[in-house]
Design a protein around this motif. Sequence first.
Motif, PDB file in Angstrom:
ATOM      1  N   TYR A 189       3.986 -17.915 -12.805  1.00 27.06           N
ATOM      2  CA  TYR A 189       3.330 -18.202 -11.534  1.00 27.06           C
ATOM      3  C   TYR A 189       2.080 -17.336 -11.363  1.00 27.06           C
ATOM      4  CZ  TYR A 189       7.763 -20.507 -10.690  1.00 27.06           C
ATOM      5  OH  TYR A 189       8.863 -21.314 -10.811  1.00 27.06           O
ATOM      6  N   ASP A 190       1.112 -17.881 -10.651  1.00 24.57           N
ATOM      7  CA  ASP A 190      -0.152 -17.176 -10.417  1.00 24.57           C
ATOM      8  C   ASP A 190       0.029 -16.243  -9.218  1.00 24.57           C
ATOM      9  OD1 ASP A 190      -2.713 -16.295 -10.284  1.00 24.57           O
ATOM     10  OD2 ASP A 190      -3.640 -18.254  -9.916  1.00 24.57           O
ATOM     11  N   VAL A 191       0.491 -15.048  -9.488  1.00 20.93           N
ATOM     12  CA  VAL A 191       0.790 -14.069  -8.441  1.00 20.93           C
ATOM     13  C   VAL A 191       0.105 -12.753  -8.785  1.00 20.93           C
ATOM     14  CG1 VAL A 191       2.591 -12.818  -7.193  1.00 20.93           C
ATOM     15  CG2 VAL A 191       3.019 -15.155  -7.989  1.00 20.93           C
ATOM     16  N   HIS A 192      -0.628 -12.197  -7.840  1.00 20.65           N
ATOM     17  CA  HIS A 192      -1.359 -10.960  -8.088  1.00 20.65           C
ATOM     18  C   HIS A 192      -1.140  -9.984  -6.941  1.00 20.65           C
ATOM     19  CE1 HIS A 192      -3.628 -12.568 -11.546  1.00 20.65           C
ATOM     20  NE2 HIS A 192      -3.500 -13.718 -10.889  1.00 20.65           N
ATOM     21  N   ALA A 193      -0.995  -8.720  -7.273  1.00 23.23           N
ATOM     22  CA  ALA A 193      -0.801  -7.673  -6.270  1.00 23.23           C
ATOM     23  C   ALA A 193      -2.123  -7.011  -5.937  1.00 23.23           C
ATOM     24  CB  ALA A 193       0.190  -6.630  -6.777  1.00 23.23           C
ATOM     25  N   VAL A 194      -2.322  -6.720  -4.663  1.00 22.72           N
ATOM     26  CA  VAL A 194      -3.507  -5.995  -4.205  1.00 22.72           C
ATOM     27  C   VAL A 194      -3.035  -4.665  -3.627  1.00 22.72           C
ATOM     28  CG1 VAL A 194      -5.464  -5.977  -2.615  1.00 22.72           C
ATOM     29  CG2 VAL A 194      -4.736  -8.122  -3.683  1.00 22.72           C
ATOM     30  N   THR A 195      -3.427  -3.582  -4.271  1.00 21.26           N
ATOM     31  CA  THR A 195      -2.966  -2.254  -3.842  1.00 21.26           C
ATOM     32  C   THR A 195      -4.099  -1.230  -3.816  1.00 21.26           C
ATOM     33  OG1 THR A 195      -2.420  -1.595  -6.116  1.00 21.26           O
ATOM     34  CG2 THR A 195      -0.684  -2.668  -4.845  1.00 21.26           C
ATOM     35  N   ALA A 196      -5.340  -1.683  -4.083  1.00 26.40           N
ATOM     36  CA  ALA A 196      -6.428  -0.728  -4.323  1.00 26.40           C
ATOM     37  C   ALA A 196      -7.327  -0.465  -3.136  1.00 26.40           C
ATOM     38  CB  ALA A 196      -7.269  -1.210  -5.498  1.00 26.40           C
TER      39      ALA A 196
ATOM     40  N   ASP B  70       0.836  -1.192   0.000  1.00 23.78           N
ATOM     41  CA  ASP B  70       0.000   0.000   0.000  1.00 23.78           C
ATOM     42  C   ASP B  70       0.874   1.246   0.000  1.00 23.78           C
ATOM     43  OD1 ASP B  70      -2.292   1.561   0.081  1.00 23.78           O
ATOM     44  OD2 ASP B  70      -3.216   0.391   1.684  1.00 23.78           O
ATOM     45  N   GLY B  71       0.250   2.377  -0.244  1.00 23.01           N
ATOM     46  CA  GLY B  71       0.962   3.645  -0.161  1.00 23.01           C
ATOM     47  C   GLY B  71       2.062   3.792  -1.192  1.00 23.01           C
ATOM     48  N   SER B  72       3.134   4.469  -0.786  1.00 22.81           N
ATOM     49  CA  SER B  72       4.210   4.788  -1.717  1.00 22.81           C
ATOM     50  C   SER B  72       5.003   3.580  -2.168  1.00 22.81           C
ATOM     51  CB  SER B  72       5.166   5.800  -1.065  1.00 22.81           C
ATOM     52  OG  SER B  72       5.742   5.265   0.100  1.00 22.81           O
ATOM     53  N   TYR B  73       4.884   2.448  -1.454  1.00 25.61           N
ATOM     54  CA  TYR B  73       5.627   1.247  -1.854  1.00 25.61           C
ATOM     55  C   TYR B  73       4.751   0.224  -2.557  1.00 25.61           C
ATOM     56  CZ  TYR B  73       3.940   0.398   2.925  1.00 25.61           C
ATOM     57  OH  TYR B  73       3.180   0.332   4.063  1.00 25.61           O
ATOM     58  N   ALA B  74       3.565   0.647  -3.016  1.00 25.92           N
ATOM     59  CA  ALA B  74       2.719  -0.261  -3.801  1.00 25.92           C
ATOM     60  C   ALA B  74       3.446  -0.721  -5.062  1.00 25.92           C
ATOM     61  CB  ALA B  74       1.406   0.431  -4.166  1.00 25.92           C
ATOM     62  N   ALA B  75       4.309   0.146  -5.595  1.00 20.86           N
ATOM     63  CA  ALA B  75       5.048  -0.201  -6.811  1.00 20.86           C
ATOM     64  C   ALA B  75       5.916  -1.436  -6.608  1.00 20.86           C
ATOM     65  CB  ALA B  75       5.908   0.974  -7.252  1.00 20.86           C
ATOM     66  N   VAL B  76       6.416  -1.632  -5.388  1.00 21.20           N
ATOM     67  CA  VAL B  76       7.239  -2.812  -5.105  1.00 21.20           C
ATOM     68  C   VAL B  76       6.404  -4.079  -5.266  1.00 21.20           C
ATOM     69  CG1 VAL B  76       8.659  -3.977  -3.377  1.00 21.20           C
ATOM     70  CG2 VAL B  76       8.662  -1.475  -3.518  1.00 21.20           C
ATOM     71  N   GLY B  77       5.185  -4.051  -4.725  1.00 20.59           N
ATOM     72  CA  GLY B  77       4.297  -5.199  -4.852  1.00 20.59           C
ATOM     73  C   GLY B  77       3.895  -5.472  -6.286  1.00 20.59           C
ATOM     74  N   ILE B  78       3.619  -4.411  -7.040  1.00 19.17           N
ATOM     75  CA  ILE B  78       3.233  -4.560  -8.453  1.00 19.17           C
ATOM     76  C   ILE B  78       4.372  -5.185  -9.249  1.00 19.17           C
ATOM     77  CG2 ILE B  78       2.643  -3.292 -10.552  1.00 19.17           C
ATOM     78  CD1 ILE B  78       1.173  -1.273  -8.726  1.00 19.17           C
ATOM     79  N   ALA B  79       5.609  -4.698  -9.007  1.00 22.62           N
ATOM     80  CA  ALA B  79       6.768  -5.248  -9.725  1.00 22.62           C
ATOM     81  C   ALA B  79       6.994  -6.706  -9.346  1.00 22.62           C
ATOM     82  CB  ALA B  79       8.007  -4.421  -9.408  1.00 22.62           C
TER      83      ALA B  79
END
Length: 241
Positions: free
Chosen positions: A159-166, A140-149
Amino acid sequence: MADEGLEEWLRERMPPRGLRPKSAAVVDVLVSQPRQASFGSTSDLARLAGVNVATVTRTAQALGFAGWPALQQELRARYLSSLSAPQVAEEHHSAGSPASASLRRDLDSLALVNRRFDEDEIRAVAEAVAAARRTTVIADGSYAAVGIAFAHNARLAGYDVHAVTAGDAELANATAKLTADDVLVAISFWRLYESTVRAANEAHDRGARVFAISDAASPALAGAAERVLMVPAEGSPSFRR
């Protein structure tokens, strides 16, 4: 001024038999003067505590760290997380261009990661993701980009990997679908969101394997995680992490 959260964290790390008086004096400085301890040298801390440099190192080791640099890195992350954004910027104020300050900070962080790199820790997380039915990455927040990457690169590898940032609603829906065949990776730097802690605990209760990537091993998050990968994330004020 003492920080109750910081003091509780340090007390929880103390050995069962406690610390010797000189090491206790070092801990008292960490609690009462977190700013000086977060940014000062080993000799600065030794002077404030009235001990020698070797005692500072032994105190850090008694608290479960390899030495003073490792303890200071987590102490500083916790200290900065207690400040507002303007206060953090003030703490990082320095001469020179923002670009060169950011590069120097990143180089310092990379050097620390290299010294602390544990291949077994990384492999354990990678193997868990590879074996999982599905992996949910929360950031979440300013480091959501890390999770997305993280999620993007894992999907490229098949691999079945999904980011949740919303936000909370999407996070609640994603967490509710987790089973013992799944993995949750919680990414948290600087500010620890309550929603991240709740999701990690819910995933743990559902039997999913939980891992955390953070710059400070918060007990609230670490309690639900199988492993916590420590990564320094402090940046210059112009490029806040």
